[in-house]
Design an enzyme around this catalytic site. Structure first.
Site, PDB file in Angstrom:
ATOM      1  N   PHE A   1       2.158   0.834 -23.071  1.00 46.67           N
ATOM      2  CA  PHE A   1       2.427   2.198 -23.491  1.00 46.67           C
ATOM      3  C   PHE A   1       1.630   3.119 -22.562  1.00 46.67           C
ATOM      4  O   PHE A   1       1.933   3.199 -21.387  1.00 46.67           O
ATOM      5  CB  PHE A   1       2.151   2.340 -24.986  1.00 46.67           C
TER       6      PHE A   1
ATOM      7  N   LEU B   1       0.816  -1.228   0.000  1.00 43.40           N
ATOM      8  CA  LEU B   1       0.000   0.000   0.000  1.00 43.40           C
ATOM      9  C   LEU B   1       0.843   1.270   0.000  1.00 43.40           C
ATOM     10  O   LEU B   1       0.361   2.346   0.371  1.00 43.40           O
ATOM     11  CB  LEU B   1      -0.977   0.011   1.185  1.00 43.40           C
TER      12      LEU B   1
ATOM     13  N   THR C   1       1.893   2.746  -2.739  1.00 38.77           N
ATOM     14  CA  THR C   1       1.218   3.538  -3.768  1.00 38.77           C
ATOM     15  C   THR C   1      -0.178   2.996  -4.070  1.00 38.77           C
ATOM     16  O   THR C   1      -0.951   3.659  -4.762  1.00 38.77           O
ATOM     17  CB  THR C   1       2.041   3.569  -5.077  1.00 38.77           C
TER      18      THR C   1
ATOM     19  N   TYR D   1      14.073   4.222 -13.916  1.00 39.09           N
ATOM     20  CA  TYR D   1      12.829   3.445 -13.946  1.00 39.09           C
ATOM     21  C   TYR D   1      12.833   2.482 -15.136  1.00 39.09           C
ATOM     22  O   TYR D   1      12.657   1.269 -14.982  1.00 39.09           O
ATOM     23  CB  TYR D   1      11.617   4.366 -14.018  1.00 39.09           C
TER      24      TYR D   1
ATOM     25  N   ALA E   1       3.971  -5.095  -8.803  1.00 34.88           N
ATOM     26  CA  ALA E   1       4.542  -4.276  -7.727  1.00 34.88           C
ATOM     27  C   ALA E   1       5.842  -3.637  -8.193  1.00 34.88           C
ATOM     28  O   ALA E   1       6.824  -4.330  -8.453  1.00 34.88           O
ATOM     29  CB  ALA E   1       4.789  -5.147  -6.494  1.00 34.88           C
TER      30      ALA E   1
END
Length: 325
Positions: A171, A39, A41, A143, A76
Site C-alpha cells: 500500500f 539506474l 530510477t 501501471y 524492477a
C-alpha cells in the site's frame, strides 16, 4: 525455501528505495546479493555495501542468471501512475515484457523461487473497507494493469512449471532504513513531499479534497514502514512453495489521513507546513487500507513500526542528511 543458511539472491531494481532496503536486510542476514538495475530510477547511493552490482536491464536477465542463484526478488518496474497513462507502452514493455524475460531466464537457469513487488494499484478504486487478496481487482491505469498482468503471468508459471512465487501487494511505503530512503524523481509520495515543505524546498503541500466522508474530510491511506516491508520479503522466501502463487497484502490494517500526516510532520520537524486546498483528484477513494491477515497467517509477519511518528521521524532524518545531495 529455507533462508537459514547462506543463499545467493538476484535482486532486480535493487538500487531503488524498497529494493535497496530489502537487499540490505538480505546482506545483514548473511546472504550473497547480486543487484541488477539499469539506474533509470535507481541511484548508486541506493546500493548497499557488500552487494555485487550489474548495470543492466531485466530484459537481459538470461545473461546473468545461472543455477548458483537460489531465488530472485523482483523490484524492477516503471511505477509512475501519471506517466503510465501518458505512455502506456513503456509500462507494458518494461513491467510485463521485462518480467516475461525474467521468468524465461529463471526457468532456463533452474532458479525456482520468486518474490515479486506487486501493488495495491491492482485493486483500482475499491468501494469496500479493508482490502483482502480476494477483493475485486480493477486497476484504473496502465501501471496497475501491468502489475496485475504480471501477477497473472506468475500464477501461470507456477501452475505450468512449478515456480514457487509470492506476490506482495504494497500500500503506502514510508520511512527510511539507515542510509536508505526515498529519492524518487519526480517525487509523488505524500510524506516526502510534506518533508520538502519542511526543508524549504517546496512552498506548500496540496491537499486534494477536504470533503471526503472521513473524520477530518481528507483521504485516509494505509502506511507501512519500509523496514517492516523488507522483513516480509525475507519471510516470503521462507514460505514460497513449488507450484504455488501466494498473494499477500502488506499494510497495517488501519490508515492515516492526509491531515494527520501533515500534522505529524509539523510535530516531528518543528517546522511550519503551509497547506493549499485543491480539488479532489479523479479516482481517489476516500479510504484505502489493507487487511494483512494473510501475511500474518502465511508469512508469520506482523509490522512492528506501525506508528506514523516513527515513519515520519525516520524519513525526516534521511531527508535532512540528503537535502543537498
Amino acid at each position: 525455501m529455507s533462508t537459514t543458511a547462506s543463499s545467493k539472491y538476484l535482486v532486480t531494481g535493487g538500487a531503488g528505495y524498497v529494493g535497496g532496503v530489502v537487499a540490505a536486510h538480505l546482506l545483514e542476514a548473511g546472504h550473497e546479493v547480486v543487484i541488477l538495475d539499469d539506474l533509470t530510477t535507481g541511484f548508486h547511493e541506493g546500493l548497499p555495501q557488500g552487494a555485487s552490482f550489474i548495470n543492466g536491464r531485466i530484459q537481459d536477465a538470461a545473461r546473468y542468471l545461472d543455477p548458483s542463484f537460489d531465488a530472485v526478488l523482483h523490484f524492477a518496474a516503471s511505477s509512475q501512475v501519471g506517466e503510465s497513462v501518458a505512455n502506456p507502452g513503456k509500462y507494458w514493455d518494461n513491467n510485463v515484457g521485462g518480467t516475461l524475460a525474467l521468468l524465461t531466464a529463471m526457468r532456463a537457469a533452474g532458479v525456482g523461487t520468486l518474490v515479486f513487488s506487486s501493488t495495491a494499484a491492482t485493486y483500482g478504486e475499491p468501494a469496500e473497507g479493508a482490502l483482502t487478496e480476494t477483493s475485486v481487482t480493477a486497476p484504473t491505469n496502465p501501471y496497475g494493469a501491468s502489475k496485475l498482468a504480471v501477477d497473472h503471468m506468475i500464477a501461470g508459471e507456477c501452475a505450468a512449471h512449478g515456480l514457487a512465487a509470492v506476490s506482495l501487494r504494497y500500500f503506502n511505503v514510508a520511512g527510511a532504513y539507515g542510509e536508505f530512503g526515498e529519492r524518487h524523481d519526480p517525487e509523488t509520495h505524500l510524506i516526502p513531499l510534506v518533508l520538502q515543505v519542511a526543508l524549504g524546498q517546496r512552498e506548500s503541500i496540496s491537499v486534494f479534497g477536504e470533503d471526503y466522508p472521513t473524520p477530518d474530510g481528507t483521504c485516509v491511506r494505509d502506511y507501512i514502514h519500509v523496514a517492516d516491508l523488507a522483513e516480509a520479503h525475507l519471510s516470503a522466501l521462507r514460505v514460497a512453495a513449488p507450484g504455488e502463487h501466494l498473494v499477500c497484502n502488506l499494510g497495517n490494517g488501519s490508515g492515516f489521513s492526509v491531515r494527520e500526516v501533515i500534522e505529524t510532520v509539523r510535530k516531528v520537524t518543528g517546522r511550519e507546513i503551509a497547506e493549499t486546498v485543491a480539488p479532489r483528484r479523479p479516482g481517489d477513494p476516500a479510504v484505502l487500507v489493507a487487511s494483512a491477515r494473510t501475511a500474518r497467517e502465511r508469512l508469520g509477519w506482523t509490522p512492528t513500526r506501525s506508528d506514523l511518528t516513527s515513519m515520519v521521524t525516520d524519513a525526516w532524518d534521511f531527508a535532512r542528511r540528503n537535502a543537498s545531495s
